[in-house]
Design an enzyme around this catalytic site. Sequence first.
Site, PDB file in Angstrom:
ATOM      1  N   GLU A 192      -0.069  -4.399  11.825  1.00  0.00           N
ATOM      2  CA  GLU A 192       0.564  -3.950  10.662  1.00  0.00           C
ATOM      3  C   GLU A 192       2.127  -4.226  10.710  1.00  0.00           C
ATOM      4  O   GLU A 192       2.872  -4.712   9.800  1.00  0.00           O
ATOM      5  CB  GLU A 192       0.664  -2.441  10.374  1.00  0.00           C
ATOM      6  CG  GLU A 192       1.259  -1.927   8.962  1.00  0.00           C
ATOM      7  CD  GLU A 192       1.063  -0.501   8.843  1.00  0.00           C
ATOM      8  OE1 GLU A 192       0.503  -0.119   7.971  1.00  0.00           O
ATOM      9  OE2 GLU A 192       1.665   0.318   9.683  1.00  0.00           O
ATOM     10  N   CYS A 231       6.123   6.090   4.288  1.00  0.00           N
ATOM     11  CA  CYS A 231       4.785   5.343   3.786  1.00  0.00           C
ATOM     12  C   CYS A 231       4.267   5.986   2.512  1.00  0.00           C
ATOM     13  O   CYS A 231       3.423   5.368   1.872  1.00  0.00           O
ATOM     14  CB  CYS A 231       3.906   5.319   5.027  1.00  0.00           C
ATOM     15  SG  CYS A 231       4.315   4.247   6.224  1.00  0.00           S
ATOM     16  N   HIS A 248       3.648  -4.970   3.944  1.00  0.00           N
ATOM     17  CA  HIS A 248       3.551  -5.442   5.224  1.00  0.00           C
ATOM     18  C   HIS A 248       2.950  -7.086   5.447  1.00  0.00           C
ATOM     19  O   HIS A 248       2.279  -7.448   4.349  1.00  0.00           O
ATOM     20  CB  HIS A 248       2.540  -4.727   6.142  1.00  0.00           C
ATOM     21  CG  HIS A 248       2.967  -3.325   6.185  1.00  0.00           C
ATOM     22  ND1 HIS A 248       4.007  -2.716   7.126  1.00  0.00           N
ATOM     23  CD2 HIS A 248       2.475  -1.904   5.677  1.00  0.00           C
ATOM     24  CE1 HIS A 248       4.181  -1.336   6.893  1.00  0.00           C
ATOM     25  NE2 HIS A 248       3.313  -1.199   6.173  1.00  0.00           N
ATOM     26  N   HIS A 253       0.913  -1.286   0.111  1.00  0.00           N
ATOM     27  CA  HIS A 253       0.003  -0.218   0.272  1.00  0.00           C
ATOM     28  C   HIS A 253       0.832   1.155  -0.029  1.00  0.00           C
ATOM     29  O   HIS A 253       2.087   1.170   0.114  1.00  0.00           O
ATOM     30  CB  HIS A 253      -1.069  -0.045   1.113  1.00  0.00           C
ATOM     31  CG  HIS A 253      -0.310   0.167   2.561  1.00  0.00           C
ATOM     32  ND1 HIS A 253      -0.927   1.026   3.368  1.00  0.00           N
ATOM     33  CD2 HIS A 253       0.782   0.097   2.946  1.00  0.00           C
ATOM     34  CE1 HIS A 253      -0.342   0.967   4.483  1.00  0.00           C
ATOM     35  NE2 HIS A 253       0.693   0.286   4.228  1.00  0.00           N
ATOM     36  N   HIS A 274      -1.281 -10.730  -1.024  1.00  0.00           N
ATOM     37  CA  HIS A 274      -0.539 -10.387  -2.165  1.00  0.00           C
ATOM     38  C   HIS A 274      -1.310  -9.454  -3.091  1.00  0.00           C
ATOM     39  O   HIS A 274      -1.107  -9.550  -4.584  1.00  0.00           O
ATOM     40  CB  HIS A 274      -0.136 -11.744  -2.772  1.00  0.00           C
ATOM     41  CG  HIS A 274       0.751 -12.395  -1.914  1.00  0.00           C
ATOM     42  ND1 HIS A 274       0.535 -13.235  -0.929  1.00  0.00           N
ATOM     43  CD2 HIS A 274       2.103 -12.644  -2.206  1.00  0.00           C
ATOM     44  CE1 HIS A 274       1.616 -13.830  -0.283  1.00  0.00           C
ATOM     45  NE2 HIS A 274       2.517 -13.412  -0.892  1.00  0.00           N
TER      46      HIS A 274
END
Length: 137
Positions: A126, A33, A41, A14, A80
Amino acid sequence: MIYITRRERFSAAHKLARNDWNEDQNLKVFGKCSNANWHGHNYELFVTVKGEVNSETGFLIDLRVLKEIIQEEAIDKLDHKNINLDVDFMQGKMASTEMIAIEIFKRLAPRIENEGAQLHCIKLCETENNFVEYFGN
């Protein structure tokens, strides 16, 4: 009232960024991020349900059924995958751990209720140091 928790895992990529912000502003707020090339993650998902034990089965909920619900509504869609691009229920939303947990809760709650239990909490880890818990509303 009894509580039971099922743990599942998934890996996903992400990026935390707002399209209406420039790169510098995203970097300032979201740090690494917001990397333009994404990051990933290995998430751990804990689903806790509550209710009364069925006197005929001795179960709150059949754990095989709970596993199937979690698999169909969350893991199959997230594992995935690129959460920002590939996950239908995350389209148009910030792909933060908080928002992912909220959206998973929304997906699981009705199906769990159909099985005679109530979704109590979603815990989404996470990293080994960061997790969120969502109890609905």
